[in-house]
Motif scaffolding. Structure first.
Motif, short mmCIF file in Angstrom:
data_model
loop_
_atom_site.label_atom_id
_atom_site.label_comp_id
_atom_site.label_asym_id
_atom_site.label_seq_id
_atom_site.Cartn_x
_atom_site.Cartn_y
_atom_site.Cartn_z
N PRO A 117 -42.00 -56.77 -11.78
CA PRO A 117 -40.55 -56.91 -11.67
C PRO A 117 -39.92 -56.10 -10.54
N ARG A 118 -40.69 -55.20 -9.91
CA ARG A 118 -40.11 -54.34 -8.87
C ARG A 118 -41.18 -53.94 -7.86
N PRO A 119 -40.76 -53.48 -6.67
CA PRO A 119 -41.74 -53.02 -5.68
C PRO A 119 -42.57 -51.86 -6.20
N THR A 120 -43.79 -51.75 -5.71
CA THR A 120 -44.67 -50.66 -6.12
C THR A 120 -44.74 -49.56 -5.07
N GLY A 121 -44.09 -49.76 -3.93
CA GLY A 121 -44.12 -48.77 -2.87
C GLY A 121 -42.86 -48.80 -2.05
N GLU A 122 -42.77 -47.88 -1.10
CA GLU A 122 -41.61 -47.81 -0.21
C GLU A 122 -41.85 -48.69 1.02
N PRO A 123 -40.85 -49.48 1.42
CA PRO A 123 -41.01 -50.31 2.63
C PRO A 123 -41.23 -49.46 3.87
N MET A 124 -41.99 -50.01 4.81
CA MET A 124 -42.25 -49.34 6.07
C MET A 124 -41.94 -50.30 7.21
N GLY A 125 -41.78 -49.75 8.41
CA GLY A 125 -41.64 -50.59 9.58
C GLY A 125 -40.25 -51.12 9.84
N GLY A 126 -39.24 -50.60 9.15
CA GLY A 126 -37.87 -51.01 9.45
C GLY A 126 -37.44 -52.32 8.84
N CYS A 127 -38.19 -52.86 7.90
CA CYS A 127 -37.82 -54.12 7.26
C CYS A 127 -36.77 -53.87 6.18
N ARG A 128 -35.63 -54.53 6.29
CA ARG A 128 -34.62 -54.49 5.23
C ARG A 128 -34.81 -55.74 4.36
N ALA A 129 -35.62 -55.59 3.31
CA ALA A 129 -35.99 -56.73 2.48
C ALA A 129 -34.86 -57.11 1.54
N SER A 130 -34.68 -58.41 1.33
CA SER A 130 -33.65 -58.90 0.43
C SER A 130 -34.06 -60.27 -0.10
N TRP A 131 -33.55 -60.60 -1.30
CA TRP A 131 -33.87 -61.87 -1.95
C TRP A 131 -32.76 -62.87 -1.73
N HIS A 132 -33.15 -64.15 -1.56
CA HIS A 132 -32.17 -65.18 -1.25
C HIS A 132 -32.49 -66.47 -2.01
N ASP A 133 -31.43 -67.10 -2.50
CA ASP A 133 -31.56 -68.40 -3.14
C ASP A 133 -31.91 -69.44 -2.06
N PRO A 134 -32.94 -70.28 -2.27
CA PRO A 134 -33.29 -71.29 -1.26
C PRO A 134 -32.15 -72.23 -0.91
N ALA A 135 -31.19 -72.40 -1.83
CA ALA A 135 -30.05 -73.27 -1.56
C ALA A 135 -28.95 -72.56 -0.78
N ALA A 136 -29.09 -71.25 -0.59
CA ALA A 136 -28.05 -70.49 0.12
C ALA A 136 -28.72 -69.47 1.05
N LEU A 137 -29.57 -69.95 1.94
CA LEU A 137 -30.27 -69.08 2.87
C LEU A 137 -29.33 -68.61 3.97
N PRO A 138 -29.58 -67.46 4.58
CA PRO A 138 -28.73 -66.99 5.68
C PRO A 138 -28.77 -67.96 6.86
#
Length: 208
Positions: A117-138
């Motif tokens: 249900p959640r990440p197991t580690g800290e993101p690296m490399g400057g990625c700002r991860a986010s979740w998006h509905d396929p019907a409302a992509l950026p």
């Protein structure tokens, strides 16, 4: 064709069907798929799981291969600022002070889902991860991300796409998807009426 860089990325979904995207850097940057490059003697499958975990903190299970995306190298001007650390697939094609032909990039695009249900580690490399509905992509998706998402969400597998080389304008925004960052490929346009699983424009992996 000159040098060939091998990269991996994935269309990652969660239990709600949302898609995991990365936004790199600051300002009005575009969204891309998480991923990275292969290490020596490493399989694309292992590289995809490792790179996504490093970039986003999420453990993923790879389901299948959406396809191979061949991004032809282009002649790019020397960057005006130091290059970011090469922690993702696209950034491997250039370095500070690079000028001249960039290598072709062959990207393995997988379909994957998160574990837990959640990440197991800290993101690296400057990625700002986010979740998006396929019907409302950026709207601000990189060309390869838009094409790969369309293929994956349509249920396609075994797809082959090739991007023709292009030279971006000096003031064009820098690519920032896992497969495109600092590789300056053109957009990939899927063939009209391309059915699931049918090959189109196979990439050339031969070194010359």
């Amino acid at each position: 064709m000159g040098a060939l860089t091998w990269a991996v990325t994935a269309v990652v979904t969660d239990d709600a069907g949302r898609v995991l995207l990365c936004r790199q850097g600051r300002g009005e940057r575009r969204y891309g798929l998480p991923g990275g490059r292969l290490r020596p003697a490493e399989s694309p499958l292992h590289a995809a799981m490792r790179d996504i975990r490093a970039e986003t903190g999420w453990e993923v299970e790879v389901v299948d291969l959406v396809g191979l995306y061949h991004l032809a190298g282009a002649c790019a001007p020397a960057p005006t600022s130091p290059a970011a650390p090469a922690s993702s697939a696209g950034r491997v094609a250039s370095s500070a002070g690079h000028a001249g032909p960039l290598p072709d990039v062959l990207v393995h695009v997988f379909r994957a889902r998160v574990r837990g249900p959640r990440p197991t580690g800290e993101p690296m490399g400057g990625c700002r991860a986010s979740w998006h509905d396929p019907a409302a992509l950026p709207e601000a998706l990189t060309p390869t991300t838009r094409t790969a998402l369309a293929d994956a969400l349509a249920g396609r597998s075994g797809v082959l796409h090739t991007a023709a080389p292009s030279t971006p304008a000096p003031d064009s925004p820098a690519p920032d998807t896992a497969a495109e960052r600092d590789t300056t490929p053109s957009a990939i346009t899927p063939p009209a009426g391309h059915p699931p699983g049918q090959r189109a424009n196979p990439p050339t992996a031969t070194r010359h």
